[in-house]
Design a protein around this motif. Structure first.
Motif, PDB file in Angstrom:
ATOM      1  N   ASP A   1      21.378  37.749 -22.148  1.00 15.17           N
ATOM      2  CA  ASP A   1      21.343  36.318 -22.473  1.00 15.17           C
ATOM      3  C   ASP A   1      20.682  35.525 -21.346  1.00 15.17           C
ATOM      4  O   ASP A   1      19.979  34.547 -21.598  1.00 15.17           O
ATOM      5  CB  ASP A   1      22.760  35.780 -22.710  1.00 15.17           C
TER       6      ASP A   1
ATOM      7  N   THR B   1       7.614  39.606 -24.513  1.00 14.04           N
ATOM      8  CA  THR B   1       8.347  40.099 -25.684  1.00 14.04           C
ATOM      9  C   THR B   1       8.767  41.544 -25.437  1.00 14.04           C
ATOM     10  O   THR B   1       7.947  42.384 -25.088  1.00 14.04           O
ATOM     11  CB  THR B   1       7.466  40.047 -26.952  1.00 14.04           C
TER      12      THR B   1
ATOM     13  N   ARG C   1      17.095  35.827 -21.916  1.00 13.17           N
ATOM     14  CA  ARG C   1      16.705  34.956 -23.038  1.00 13.17           C
ATOM     15  C   ARG C   1      16.559  33.517 -22.565  1.00 13.17           C
ATOM     16  O   ARG C   1      15.640  32.814 -22.966  1.00 13.17           O
ATOM     17  CB  ARG C   1      17.781  34.995 -24.131  1.00 13.17           C
TER      18      ARG C   1
ATOM     19  N   LYS D   1      11.652  37.143 -25.065  1.00 16.15           N
ATOM     20  CA  LYS D   1      11.964  37.346 -26.484  1.00 16.15           C
ATOM     21  C   LYS D   1      12.312  38.805 -26.721  1.00 16.15           C
ATOM     22  O   LYS D   1      11.737  39.693 -26.093  1.00 16.15           O
ATOM     23  CB  LYS D   1      10.750  36.987 -27.341  1.00 16.15           C
TER      24      LYS D   1
END
Lengths: 489, 264
Positions: free
Chosen positions: A224, A193, A227, A232
Motif C-alpha cells: 500500500d 506498473t 501504491r 500500479k
C-alpha cells in the motif's frame, strides 16, 4: 546513500550531543535486548507471529548500545545501504517517526526486512561490538521496531517523490526484488506498473514465507505504501504469455525489470518421489500460505500427516517443517544430509524449530520412498552420511556410510532441496542471454541483461537467494536504468 | 475479475461458458489452458480453452462439475464474474501437415480437442474425429467438430448414439481400414492410456493432452509432475501435451486421486 552523506549527517548537532550523552564504556555495558516470543507450546497451535517485537523502552535501551561509529561498517553489510546509525540514533532520541523515514530512504520493505533478513550474516556481522567480544547491536529488531511503530501510529510518512516524468516502466513479478525496484523508480518520478502472474501481490513474501514469520498484513501494508507513491499493480498477467515483451514495447514501456523469481522446485530423482504425499515445499507452503488450505471456508485442500519429513536444511525447509507442526504433525522430522553446522537456515529458525519440537535428523539423506496400495507414501529409506572433504561450496561434503540405511514411517514428505529459475519469462524473449541454469545473465554492477532496456534481479538472476539480496538487486537495477534513461551512463 | 458473457448447458453436469478475457483471447493458441479461481477463498484450477474470439475478446471454457470448484463455476450465470482467469498457459500444440490425423476426444476432452483439430484441418490434414461419451447427452460440440473434420465417428458406452462401445473400438476400425499418420487424444486418463496402448500396437505416433492437479500453473508448485519416458516432467510448463507412448498413465491416475479423501 553515499559515504559523504552518512558522514555529514553524523556531524549534525543532535547526533553529536547524543553521542556525548553516554560514554562508550557505558554503552558497551548494556546487554543486548531479547526478542519477546510466543511460547512454543502455544505457537504450534496457531499461525500467530512468533516474534512479538520489542517495546519502545527496549528499543531505546538497545539503541544506546550503538556507538555511532565514525566509519560505520554495519552499512557496508546492508545490501540496500540503509543509513543504520542514523535510524538507530533517532530511536535513541525517541524520534521513532524519523527513524522509520530513514529506513524508507533506501528500503521499500523495512517491516519485512526487519523480520526476515539474515542480519547475523549482514549488518550485525560487521558491528563494532564483535571486536570487543560483545553481542552486536540488534539492528534487525530495531528496524522492525521503527517500521512497526510507524505502521501502528497510522501516520506513515511518504518518501520524497520526484516530479512525474511520464516514462513508463514495467516490472515483471512482485516479490522483494520487484517491489524494491518499483519503489525506487517511483521515487525518481517514473510511471511504474508491476505485473504479477498470481492473484496476490508479494511473490515469495506471500506464497512462501509463513504467517508465523511474516504476516501477510505486513506485506500488504508495504505494498500500500508503494501504491501511495504511484506504483500500479496488475495481477493475473504473465509476461511472456498474457503479454509479450513486444506487447510491452507497443504499450510504450521504456524499461523492463524482470524479477520473476525461482519457480521450478527441485526434486532428487529418487524412487517413489512421485508417490502421493510427496511434494515440494513450494506446493506445501503455497497451498497453506497463499491458498488458505487448512482454514475453514477455503476451498484448497492440503494433505496432512502424522509423521512428516521435510528434506533440506534451508529457511524454506524450516518454514515447511514448522508449518507441518502447526498443521498437526505429531512427529515433524527435518532430514538434512550434512551436519547442523553446514545448514544454510538462519540460526533463529533452527532455534525456533527445535523449541517447537521438530526432530533433526542431520547426516541423513533419503534414497527411496515406499507407498501403500493407494500410492500414498508410508516409508522413507534414509542413507546415513558422514562428513568428508570440503566441496566447491566450501562446506564439508556428505559421504554415504556404506550399508547404514534406516527406514522411518512417514505419511507426508516435503522436498525442500532448492529451486531452479522459472524459465517461463526468459524463454519467451528472443535474444535474451540465459545461463545453463536458466538464469538471466546480467552485468553484476548494473543488472542490465543482453537486451539494453531489460534489467533483471533476484532469484531469476541468482538462482536462489535471500529477500534482502533480491532487494539490493532491485535498487541497483533502478539506479542504472535511471542513469541510462536519463542519458548519463 | 472476468465477466461471464453467456452460458449454455451441454448436460446436467457440463456447461459452456463464454468469458471476457481479451488479452488471453488474443495470445492463446490451440493446446493452451488457463487457471481459474472462483471466489476469494477459491482454488486455482486448470481449465482448457475450447474457443477464443479475438474480436469480442472472449474465451470459451467447457466445465464439468466434479468437485467444489467446478460446482461453483458451473453455478455462475451470465453477468457473474470469475475472480481470476490467468493464461494462456502451457505449450501450444505443434501444428503440422501429418497427412491423416485421428483425433480422439472423450467426454469434456472434446472441448480442448476442438481448437487443435481445427488447426490440423487448416494445416491441410485429413481429420477423422472420434467423439466418445457414456451416453448421447454427454456428446458435446459435435456440430463444431464436424465443421473441421472429414469424418466424425460417435461412440457411446450405452449405444444411445452412434456406435456402442468405447473410443478404442472406433479407433481400431479406422486403423484397420486405412493408414493413419498421427493420433491426438484428449479425455480421461484411462481412455488415453488405452488409446496409447492401441496405437503403439499399430505403431502410430500419438500425442495426448494431460489434465493434472495444479496450484499455480506456472511451474512453481510441481503438483502436476508426471513421468514421461522415465523422467519427471511438469504438465503446466512442459505440457500439457506429451508423447502418449511415453506417459506413465497408471502413475498419473494414482496422482489424480491425491486429494480424493482429504478433509480440508
Amino acid at each position: 546513500m553515499t559515504n559523504d552523506n552518512i558522514a555529514e549527517e553524523r556531524n549534525e548537532q543532535w547526533r553529536d550531543e547524543l553521542r556525548r550523552s553516554m560514554t562508550a564504556k557505558e554503552r558497551m555495558k548494556i546487554a543486548r535486548v531479547k526478542m519477546p516470543e510466543l511460547s512454543p507450546s502455544y505457537r504450534i497451535t496457531c499461525n500467530e507471529e512468533v516474534n512479538q517485537g520489542i517495546t519502545a523502552e527496549m528499543a531505546v535501551q538497545e539503541a544506546r548500545r550503538c556507538l555511532d561509529c565514525p566509519n560505520p561498517q554495519c552499512v557496508t553489510g546492508c545490501p540496500v545501504g540503509i543509513n543504520i546509525p542514523k535510524f538507530i540514533k533517532n530511536i535513541e532520541r525517541g524520534n521513532f517517526a524519523e527513524a522509520a523515514a530513514t529506513l524508507k530512504e533506501t528500503s521499500a520493505l523495512p517491516a519485512v526486512c526487519g523480520r526476515v533478513c539474515p542480519q547475523e550474516k549482514q549488518c550485525e556481522s560487521k558491528c563494532i561490538h564483535h571486536k570487543m567480544k560483545s553481542e552486536p547491536v540488534a539492528i534487525g529488531y530495531l528496524e522492525r521496531f521503527a517500521a512497526d511503530y510507524e505502521r501502528n501510529s497510522g501516520t506513515a510518512s511518504l518518501p520524497k517523490v520526484a516530479a512525474a516524468n511520464g516514462i513508463k516502466i514495467a516490472v515483471v513479478g512482485s516479490g522483494p526484488a520487484a517491489l524494491s525496484f518499483a519503489g525506487d523508480m517511483a521515487k525518481l518520478g517514473y510511471d511504474v506498473t508491476v505485473f504479477e502472474a498470481l492473484h496476490e501481490i508479494g511473490g515469495v513474501l506471500k506464497y512462501g514465507i509463513p504467517e508465523f514469520r511474516l504476516p501477510n498484513s505486513i506485506v500488504d501494508h508495504e505494498i500500500d505504501g508503494l501504491r501511495a507513491i504511484g506504483v500500479k499493480f496488475e495481477k493475473d498477467i504473465i509476461i511472456g504469455k498474457t503479454l509479450t515483451y513486444d506487447d510491452l514495447h507497443q504499450m510504450n514501456f521504456k524499461g523492463i525489470f524482470v524479477a520473476s523469481g525461482a519457480g521450478l522446485p527441485r526434486f532428487m530423482n529418487i524412487p517413489g518421489e512421485n508417490l502421493n504425499g510427496v511434494m515440494s515445499s513450494n506446493e506445501y507452503l503455497t497451498r497453506i500460505n497463499l491458498m488458505g488450505a487448512g482454514k475453514p471456508d477455503w476451498d484448497t485442500p492440503v494433505l496432512r500427516g502424522r509423521n512428516v519429513a521435510v528434506i533440506g536444511g534451508g529457511n524454506t525447509a524450516m518454514d515447511s517443517v514448522r508449518t507441518a507442526r502447526r498443521m498437526g504433525a505429531e512427529r515433524a522430522i527435518l532430514v538434512y544430509r550434512r551436519s547442523e553446522e553446514e545448514m544454510p537456515a538462519r540460526i533463529e529458525e533452527v532455534k525456533h524449530a527445535k523449541e517447537e519440537g521438530v526432530e533433526f535428523m542431520t547426516l541423513h539423506n533419503p534414497i527411496e520412498y515406499l507407498g501403500d496400495e493407494n500410492g500414498r507414501v508410508n516409508m522413507m529409506r534414509l542413507q546415513k552420511m558422514q562428513l568428508g572433504e570440503p566441496d566447491e561450496s566450501g562446506r564439508r561434503s556428505p559421504v554415504p556410510i556404506e550399508g547404514a540405511i534406516e527406514e522411518i514411517p512417514v505419511d507426508l514428505v516435503i522436498v525442500s532441496v532448492g529451486v531452479s529459475p522459472n524459465p517461463l519469462v526468459p524463454k519467451s524473449i528472443s535474444g535474451l542471454e540465459i545461463s545453463k541454469r536458466n538464469t538471466i545473465i546480467v552485468d553484476p554492477d548494473t543488472m542490465r541483461s543482453s537486451i539494453s532496456d531489460l534489467y533483471a534481479g533476484g532469484d531469476i538472476v541468482r538462482g536462489g537467494a535471500t529477500v534482502i539480496l533480491a532487494m539490493g538487486d532491485g535498487r541497483r537495477a533502478a539506479e542504472y536504468m535511471h542513469r541510462s534513461l536519463a542519458g548519463n551512463e | 475479475m472476468n465477466k461471464i458473457i453467456s452460458k449454455e448447458h451441454f448436460s446436467d453436469k457440463v456447461v459452456k461458458l463464454v468469458v471476457e478475457a481479451p488479452l488471453i483471447a488474443k495470445s492463446r493458441r490451440a493446446g493452451h489452458f488457463v487457471i481459474v479461481r472462483c471466489g476469494e477463498h477459491g482454488e486455482r484450477i486448470p481449465l482448457t480453452i475450447a474457443q477464443a474470439d479475438t474480436l469480442n475478446g472472449t474465451i470459451t471454457l467447457v466445465v464439468q462439475s466434479v468437485g467444489v470448484s467446478t460446482q461453483k463455476i458451473c453455478a455462475l450465470e451470465p453477468g457473474d464474474y470469475l475472480t481470476d482467469v490467468v493464461g494462456p498457459l502451457g505449450q501450444a500444440t505443434q501444428i503440422k501437415n501429418y497427412g491423416t490425423v485421428v483425433c480422439c476426444g472423450g467426454g469434456v476432452g472434446v472441448a480442448p480437442l476442438l481448437p487443435i483439430l481445427t488447426e490440423y484441418k487448416k494445416a491441410g490434414n485429413r481429420v477423422i474425429s472420434i467423439l466418445a461419451a457414456r451416453s448421447k447427452d454427454l456428446i458435446i460440440l459435435e456440430k463444431e467438430v464436424r465443421e473441421y473434420s472429414d469424418e466424425v465417428i460417435i461412440m457411446t458406452d450405452d449405444g444411445s448414439y452412434g456406435q456402442k462401445g468405447v473410443v478404442t473400438v472406433g479407433l481400431e476400425q479406422v486403423l484397420q481400414r486405412e493408414k493413419v499418420d498421427y493420433v491426438m487424444t484428449i479425455g480421461p486418463a484411462i481412455m488415453m492410456k488405452f488409446v496409447a496402448l492401441l496405437t503403439k500396437k499399430y505403431n502410430v505416433p500419438t500425442e495426448c493432452s494431460l489434465n493434472a492437479i495444479m496450484v499455480d500453473g506456472t511451474g512453481m508448485c510441481g503438483a502436476c509432475r508426471v513421468s514421461v519416458a522415465g523422467k519427471t516432467r511438469f504438465v503446466c510448463v512442459e505440457g500439457p501435451e506429451f508423447d502418449a507412448h511415453d506417459v506413465d498413465f497408471d502413475e498419473l491416475m494414482m496422482r489424480l486421486k491425491s486429494y480424493n479423501n482429504v478433509n480440508k
